[in-house]
Design an enzyme around this catalytic site. Sequence first.
Site, PDB file in Angstrom:
ATOM      1  N   ALA A  18       0.763  -1.242   0.000  1.00  0.00           N
ATOM      2  CA  ALA A  18       0.000   0.000   0.000  1.00  0.00           C
ATOM      3  C   ALA A  18       0.798   1.299   0.000  1.00  0.00           C
ATOM      4  O   ALA A  18       0.268   2.344  -0.363  1.00  0.00           O
ATOM      5  CB  ALA A  18      -0.955   0.010   1.197  1.00  0.00           C
ATOM      6  N   GLY A  32       0.457   5.262  -0.225  1.00  0.00           N
ATOM      7  CA  GLY A  32      -0.918   5.455   0.211  1.00  0.00           C
ATOM      8  C   GLY A  32      -1.861   6.035  -0.821  1.00  0.00           C
ATOM      9  O   GLY A  32      -3.039   6.240  -0.513  1.00  0.00           O
ATOM     10  N   GLY A  33      -1.382   6.309  -2.023  1.00  0.00           N
ATOM     11  CA  GLY A  33      -2.258   6.897  -3.030  1.00  0.00           C
ATOM     12  C   GLY A  33      -3.472   6.039  -3.324  1.00  0.00           C
ATOM     13  O   GLY A  33      -4.609   6.528  -3.349  1.00  0.00           O
ATOM     14  N   GLU A  84       2.019  -2.702   4.335  1.00  0.00           N
ATOM     15  CA  GLU A  84       3.296  -2.375   3.692  1.00  0.00           C
ATOM     16  C   GLU A  84       4.398  -3.079   4.463  1.00  0.00           C
ATOM     17  O   GLU A  84       4.558  -2.877   5.668  1.00  0.00           O
ATOM     18  CB  GLU A  84       3.529  -0.870   3.682  1.00  0.00           C
ATOM     19  CG  GLU A  84       4.899  -0.442   3.199  1.00  0.00           C
ATOM     20  CD  GLU A  84       5.259  -0.991   1.825  1.00  0.00           C
ATOM     21  OE1 GLU A  84       6.381  -1.532   1.683  1.00  0.00           O
ATOM     22  OE2 GLU A  84       4.424  -0.886   0.902  1.00  0.00           O
ATOM     23  N   ARG A 138       8.491   2.775   4.952  1.00  0.00           N
ATOM     24  CA  ARG A 138       7.421   3.090   3.994  1.00  0.00           C
ATOM     25  C   ARG A 138       6.046   2.932   4.652  1.00  0.00           C
ATOM     26  O   ARG A 138       5.115   3.674   4.334  1.00  0.00           O
ATOM     27  CB  ARG A 138       7.536   2.199   2.757  1.00  0.00           C
ATOM     28  CG  ARG A 138       8.675   2.614   1.836  1.00  0.00           C
ATOM     29  CD  ARG A 138       8.906   1.616   0.709  1.00  0.00           C
ATOM     30  NE  ARG A 138       7.708   1.349  -0.068  1.00  0.00           N
ATOM     31  CZ  ARG A 138       7.239   2.118  -1.037  1.00  0.00           C
ATOM     32  NH1 ARG A 138       7.865   3.246  -1.333  1.00  0.00           N
ATOM     33  NH2 ARG A 138       6.157   1.784  -1.701  1.00  0.00           N
ATOM     34  N   CYS A 167       3.939  -0.555 -12.454  1.00  0.00           N
ATOM     35  CA  CYS A 167       4.336   0.630 -13.217  1.00  0.00           C
ATOM     36  C   CYS A 167       5.550   0.279 -14.071  1.00  0.00           C
ATOM     37  O   CYS A 167       6.548   0.989 -14.082  1.00  0.00           O
ATOM     38  CB  CYS A 167       4.608   1.824 -12.306  1.00  0.00           C
ATOM     39  SG  CYS A 167       5.856   1.535 -11.028  1.00  0.00           S
TER      40      CYS A 167
END
Length: 452
Positions: free
Chosen positions: A109, A112-113, A132, A137, A230
Amino acid sequence: MLPEPFLDRMRTMLGEEYPTFLASYDRPKYQSLRVNLLKVSREELEAKMDCLLRPVPWAEGGYYYKEEGRPGKHPFHEAGVYYIQEASAMAPATYLKAQPGEKILDLCAAPGGKSTQIAAAMQGQGLLICNEIHPQRAKILSENIERMGIRNAIVVSHEPSYLAERFPGYFDRIMVDAPCSGEGMFRKNEEAVSEWSPANVEMCGKRQDDILESASLMLKPGGRMIYSTCTFAPIEDEGTVSRFLAAHPEFRLEPLERYPGMEAGSPSLAEMPVEGIENVIRLWPHKLEGAGHFLACFQKEGIWEGSSTCLMGEEKGIPLKECREWQEFKEQYLKTDLSGIYLKFGDQLYLAPERTPSLKGMKVLRPGLHLGTLKKNRFEPAHGLALTLKPEEVRYSVALSVSEAAGYLAGQTFPAEGEKGWYLITVEGYSLGWGKLAGGIMKNHYPKGLRK
């Protein structure tokens, strides 16, 4: 300088599109943010901020903004009015389709977005567990959950395999934004370029297999799971998806609506033939206003009947009579009721969602909404509590202008009149933190570690 093996692979993958793809690295970066719909409507923020340009098509509350607007420096940012988030990264949580009242897990996570986007869709109802594995983080994740005023989230830090043992068939929906080689972030993050290697790409693919395996065990029959990265690497995208489906015939790929610039996945990039691989989505930076991203939506077969429970049972909480100081504070200063169960950790009091699973033995950073500190014969409210409240929900509040709010965020006190006691400090109607009025001076209770 982009790694040559990466460029060679992209040249092969894209063919005649390759020059356009390469040229996208020279374009100005697109700046975007997402309105926190728990606190403000799109229309309200549009009227207050002239740096917003146009909506992000695939994300409710998403906006591109003018870079010179510097929304990260605005007091609204500290009030959790919005979350600065890359536009393509908003897509996975959109496709998760979170609903109020559900049990949802964001497995990887930080920062946190996606968690905060999921929480907005849940509208404060249900249970959101944000995990997480990396402690530092996880701390940032917890801070962002607090800043965005989320009441129904629990932040933990564990290996996915550990959670899978505790929560078999527990969640309605799971977000797996997997750690990856980060190729889609090369323009934004130079560190991602320096850390890239073919060996790292292969290692990421194996790690993603393990993470998805754990996630699959925690999803209810009939549940929905989003997998996203990504990166452009086929071994981490269509490859991971095809390997997972080959091992899990109880899952299928859900067809998804694609927005302009989004492309279907390619069977040629899968490692083995699986049905529906064209239903995955690639977001290409040369075809839309955003970074490179990949996502797939898995649907688990079956219909869930009954109520899911954690193997360790549920938190019972403590009775309100054991929180006398909080009860007195609540009666004196709040005009709203807060539902949930009370959990006490040392002298710290939290409000967790109803039917919170047992947290015994877990590494918990945030067991719900932090209410405050139980001190001898008094209660000191937490910063997190302030960020969930609106002026109409408290008895005393002070409204600051944007320029005055900057002084408050720096830790300044200021003169004020009124009843002595705790005040919610706000900027244009949005809560920033607490102040305590005594002798005509508003003492500043904005956390020292957050002061600008």
